[in-house]
Design a protein around this motif. Structure first.
Motif, PDB file in Angstrom:
ATOM      1  N   TRP A  81     -34.020  13.355 -17.647  1.00  0.00           N
ATOM      2  CA  TRP A  81     -35.150  14.219 -17.998  1.00  0.00           C
ATOM      3  C   TRP A  81     -36.196  13.355 -18.685  1.00  0.00           C
ATOM      4  O   TRP A  81     -35.977  12.189 -18.980  1.00  0.00           O
ATOM      5  CB  TRP A  81     -34.697  15.367 -18.903  1.00  0.00           C
ATOM      6  CG  TRP A  81     -35.685  16.481 -18.973  1.00  0.00           C
ATOM      7  CD1 TRP A  81     -36.385  16.870 -20.078  1.00  0.00           C
ATOM      8  CD2 TRP A  81     -36.117  17.336 -17.908  1.00  0.00           C
ATOM      9  NE1 TRP A  81     -37.216  17.926 -19.761  1.00  0.00           N
ATOM     10  CE2 TRP A  81     -37.069  18.230 -18.431  1.00  0.00           C
ATOM     11  CE3 TRP A  81     -35.789  17.436 -16.554  1.00  0.00           C
ATOM     12  CZ2 TRP A  81     -37.702  19.203 -17.663  1.00  0.00           C
ATOM     13  CZ3 TRP A  81     -36.415  18.397 -15.788  1.00  0.00           C
ATOM     14  CH2 TRP A  81     -37.360  19.274 -16.346  1.00  0.00           C
ATOM     15  N   ASN A  82     -37.351  13.943 -18.937  1.00  0.00           N
ATOM     16  CA  ASN A  82     -38.434  13.253 -19.635  1.00  0.00           C
ATOM     17  C   ASN A  82     -38.020  12.904 -21.072  1.00  0.00           C
ATOM     18  O   ASN A  82     -37.215  13.596 -21.670  1.00  0.00           O
ATOM     19  CB  ASN A  82     -39.672  14.159 -19.687  1.00  0.00           C
ATOM     20  CG  ASN A  82     -40.095  14.606 -18.313  1.00  0.00           C
ATOM     21  OD1 ASN A  82     -40.258  13.799 -17.409  1.00  0.00           O
ATOM     22  ND2 ASN A  82     -40.259  15.912 -18.130  1.00  0.00           N
TER      23      ASN A  82
ATOM     24  N   ASN B  96     -43.687  11.502 -13.041  1.00  0.00           N
ATOM     25  CA  ASN B  96     -43.694  12.857 -12.494  1.00  0.00           C
ATOM     26  C   ASN B  96     -42.378  13.161 -11.769  1.00  0.00           C
ATOM     27  O   ASN B  96     -42.296  14.083 -10.978  1.00  0.00           O
ATOM     28  CB  ASN B  96     -44.888  13.067 -11.554  1.00  0.00           C
ATOM     29  CG  ASN B  96     -45.149  14.531 -11.292  1.00  0.00           C
ATOM     30  OD1 ASN B  96     -44.957  15.370 -12.166  1.00  0.00           O
ATOM     31  ND2 ASN B  96     -45.581  14.853 -10.074  1.00  0.00           N
ATOM     32  N   ASP B  97     -41.341  12.388 -12.056  1.00  0.00           N
ATOM     33  CA  ASP B  97     -40.058  12.591 -11.394  1.00  0.00           C
ATOM     34  C   ASP B  97     -39.508  13.998 -11.615  1.00  0.00           C
ATOM     35  O   ASP B  97     -38.780  14.519 -10.784  1.00  0.00           O
ATOM     36  CB  ASP B  97     -39.029  11.571 -11.884  1.00  0.00           C
ATOM     37  CG  ASP B  97     -39.240  10.194 -11.298  1.00  0.00           C
ATOM     38  OD1 ASP B  97     -40.307   9.954 -10.708  1.00  0.00           O
ATOM     39  OD2 ASP B  97     -38.339   9.347 -11.424  1.00  0.00           O
ATOM     40  N   PHE B  98     -39.848  14.595 -12.756  1.00  0.00           N
ATOM     41  CA  PHE B  98     -39.334  15.924 -13.081  1.00  0.00           C
ATOM     42  C   PHE B  98     -40.443  16.974 -13.000  1.00  0.00           C
ATOM     43  O   PHE B  98     -40.346  18.040 -13.577  1.00  0.00           O
ATOM     44  CB  PHE B  98     -38.655  15.881 -14.461  1.00  0.00           C
ATOM     45  CG  PHE B  98     -37.628  14.780 -14.536  1.00  0.00           C
ATOM     46  CD1 PHE B  98     -36.435  14.881 -13.836  1.00  0.00           C
ATOM     47  CD2 PHE B  98     -37.876  13.622 -15.267  1.00  0.00           C
ATOM     48  CE1 PHE B  98     -35.501  13.862 -13.871  1.00  0.00           C
ATOM     49  CE2 PHE B  98     -36.940  12.594 -15.308  1.00  0.00           C
ATOM     50  CZ  PHE B  98     -35.750  12.711 -14.613  1.00  0.00           C
ATOM     51  N   ARG B  99     -41.516  16.601 -12.299  1.00  0.00           N
ATOM     52  CA  ARG B  99     -42.640  17.493 -11.963  1.00  0.00           C
ATOM     53  C   ARG B  99     -43.319  18.103 -13.194  1.00  0.00           C
ATOM     54  O   ARG B  99     -43.658  19.281 -13.202  1.00  0.00           O
ATOM     55  CB  ARG B  99     -42.168  18.586 -11.009  1.00  0.00           C
ATOM     56  CG  ARG B  99     -41.735  18.037  -9.668  1.00  0.00           C
ATOM     57  CD  ARG B  99     -41.195  19.127  -8.771  1.00  0.00           C
ATOM     58  NE  ARG B  99     -40.906  18.642  -7.442  1.00  0.00           N
ATOM     59  CZ  ARG B  99     -39.794  18.010  -7.085  1.00  0.00           C
ATOM     60  NH1 ARG B  99     -38.873  17.759  -7.964  1.00  0.00           N
ATOM     61  NH2 ARG B  99     -39.611  17.624  -5.837  1.00  0.00           N
TER      62      ARG B  99
ATOM     63  N   GLN C  31     -42.213   6.029 -11.020  1.00  0.00           N
ATOM     64  CA  GLN C  31     -40.908   6.630 -10.747  1.00  0.00           C
ATOM     65  C   GLN C  31     -39.860   5.951 -11.620  1.00  0.00           C
ATOM     66  O   GLN C  31     -39.828   4.720 -11.731  1.00  0.00           O
ATOM     67  CB  GLN C  31     -40.538   6.487  -9.278  1.00  0.00           C
ATOM     68  CG  GLN C  31     -41.294   7.471  -8.400  1.00  0.00           C
ATOM     69  CD  GLN C  31     -40.710   7.520  -7.009  1.00  0.00           C
ATOM     70  OE1 GLN C  31     -41.287   6.969  -6.089  1.00  0.00           O
ATOM     71  NE2 GLN C  31     -39.572   8.172  -6.870  1.00  0.00           N
ATOM     72  N   VAL C  32     -38.995   6.775 -12.237  1.00  0.00           N
ATOM     73  CA  VAL C  32     -37.983   6.250 -13.149  1.00  0.00           C
ATOM     74  C   VAL C  32     -36.559   6.585 -12.718  1.00  0.00           C
ATOM     75  O   VAL C  32     -35.603   6.135 -13.349  1.00  0.00           O
ATOM     76  CB  VAL C  32     -38.226   6.748 -14.596  1.00  0.00           C
ATOM     77  CG1 VAL C  32     -39.577   6.281 -15.109  1.00  0.00           C
ATOM     78  CG2 VAL C  32     -38.088   8.261 -14.707  1.00  0.00           C
TER      79      VAL C  32
ATOM     80  N   ARG D 142     -46.491  17.583 -19.677  1.00  0.00           N
ATOM     81  CA  ARG D 142     -46.267  19.043 -19.630  1.00  0.00           C
ATOM     82  C   ARG D 142     -44.795  19.387 -19.834  1.00  0.00           C
ATOM     83  O   ARG D 142     -44.251  20.251 -19.167  1.00  0.00           O
ATOM     84  CB  ARG D 142     -46.742  19.602 -18.299  1.00  0.00           C
ATOM     85  CG  ARG D 142     -48.227  19.481 -18.111  1.00  0.00           C
ATOM     86  CD  ARG D 142     -48.631  20.067 -16.796  1.00  0.00           C
ATOM     87  NE  ARG D 142     -50.083  20.070 -16.674  1.00  0.00           N
ATOM     88  CZ  ARG D 142     -50.716  20.251 -15.554  1.00  0.00           C
ATOM     89  NH1 ARG D 142     -50.058  20.442 -14.434  1.00  0.00           N
ATOM     90  NH2 ARG D 142     -52.035  20.235 -15.520  1.00  0.00           N
ATOM     91  N   CYS D 143     -44.179  18.737 -20.767  1.00  0.00           N
ATOM     92  CA  CYS D 143     -42.752  18.899 -21.020  1.00  0.00           C
ATOM     93  C   CYS D 143     -42.564  19.514 -22.411  1.00  0.00           C
ATOM     94  O   CYS D 143     -43.398  19.338 -23.293  1.00  0.00           O
ATOM     95  CB  CYS D 143     -42.088  17.518 -20.957  1.00  0.00           C
ATOM     96  SG  CYS D 143     -40.322  17.498 -21.335  1.00  0.00           S
TER      97      CYS D 143
END
Length: 174
Positions: free
Chosen positions: A137-138, A83-86, A114-115, A53-54
């Motif tokens: 960021w992604n 999902n680190d950046f939701r 997690q990254v 969803r980015c």
């Protein structure tokens, strides 16, 4: 030059160790089982933290195309949903279905991982310790050379088929 040698000698004598990039700790695979980057030892690997969803999600098309173009020459492209950046879907099955239906993805994919931060996967922790790189960021990208060294890192806005990435990949495939 002499100053660098002295600094390096002091650094080594002080007991500091240069840590190696962690390519052996496996990622959980989105298909079940695990993926260890060391399984592709001797091959270049592009590792990309992804999210469904980015604004950069359309880069999945470029990642798949890159994989298809250079797979026979040895390139492996690994997607690491996070999902680190939701911005990731709720489950691995949702991510897998989304990627297959929308982008025809068949490249190796980790489970949601997690990254960044203290709970990051050991590969990403080693990137931070080794070269100071942490995804901000992604769709941040890391190109690993056939010898397990970091060739380059790329910010999210660098497209998978950019001249910069293509040049770096072709340079290590030769």
């Amino acid at each position: 030059m002499m100053g660098r040698i002295v600094f390096l000698a002091v650094f080594i004598l002080a007991g500091y160790q240069v840590r190696a990039l962690d390519l052996t700790t496996p990622f959980a695979s989105i298909d079940g089982g695990s993926l260890a980057l060391s399984d592709w030892s001797g091959q270049p690997i592009l590792v990309v933290n992804t999210a469904s969803r980015c604004a950069y999600t359309k880069q999945y098309s470029g990642l798949q195309s890159l994989y298809e173009t250079y797979r026979a020459a040895g390139l492996v492209v690994v997607a690491v949903p996070s999902n680190d950046f939701r911005q990731e879907l709720a489950s691995e099955q949702q991510v897998k279905t989304f990627c297959e239906l929308n982008y025809g993805i068949d490249l190796p994919m980790a489970a949601i991982t997690q990254v960044s931060g203290p709970q990051a996967h050991p590969f990403y922790q080693s990137l931070m310790h080794e070269i100071g790189f942490e995804p901000k960021w992604n769709f941040s990208k890391v190109l690993i050379g056939p010898k397990g060294d970091v060739v380059a890192t790329y910010k999210s806005n660098i497209r998978p088929q950019s001249a910069e990435i293509l040049r770096d990949i072709e340079g290590i495939l030769q």
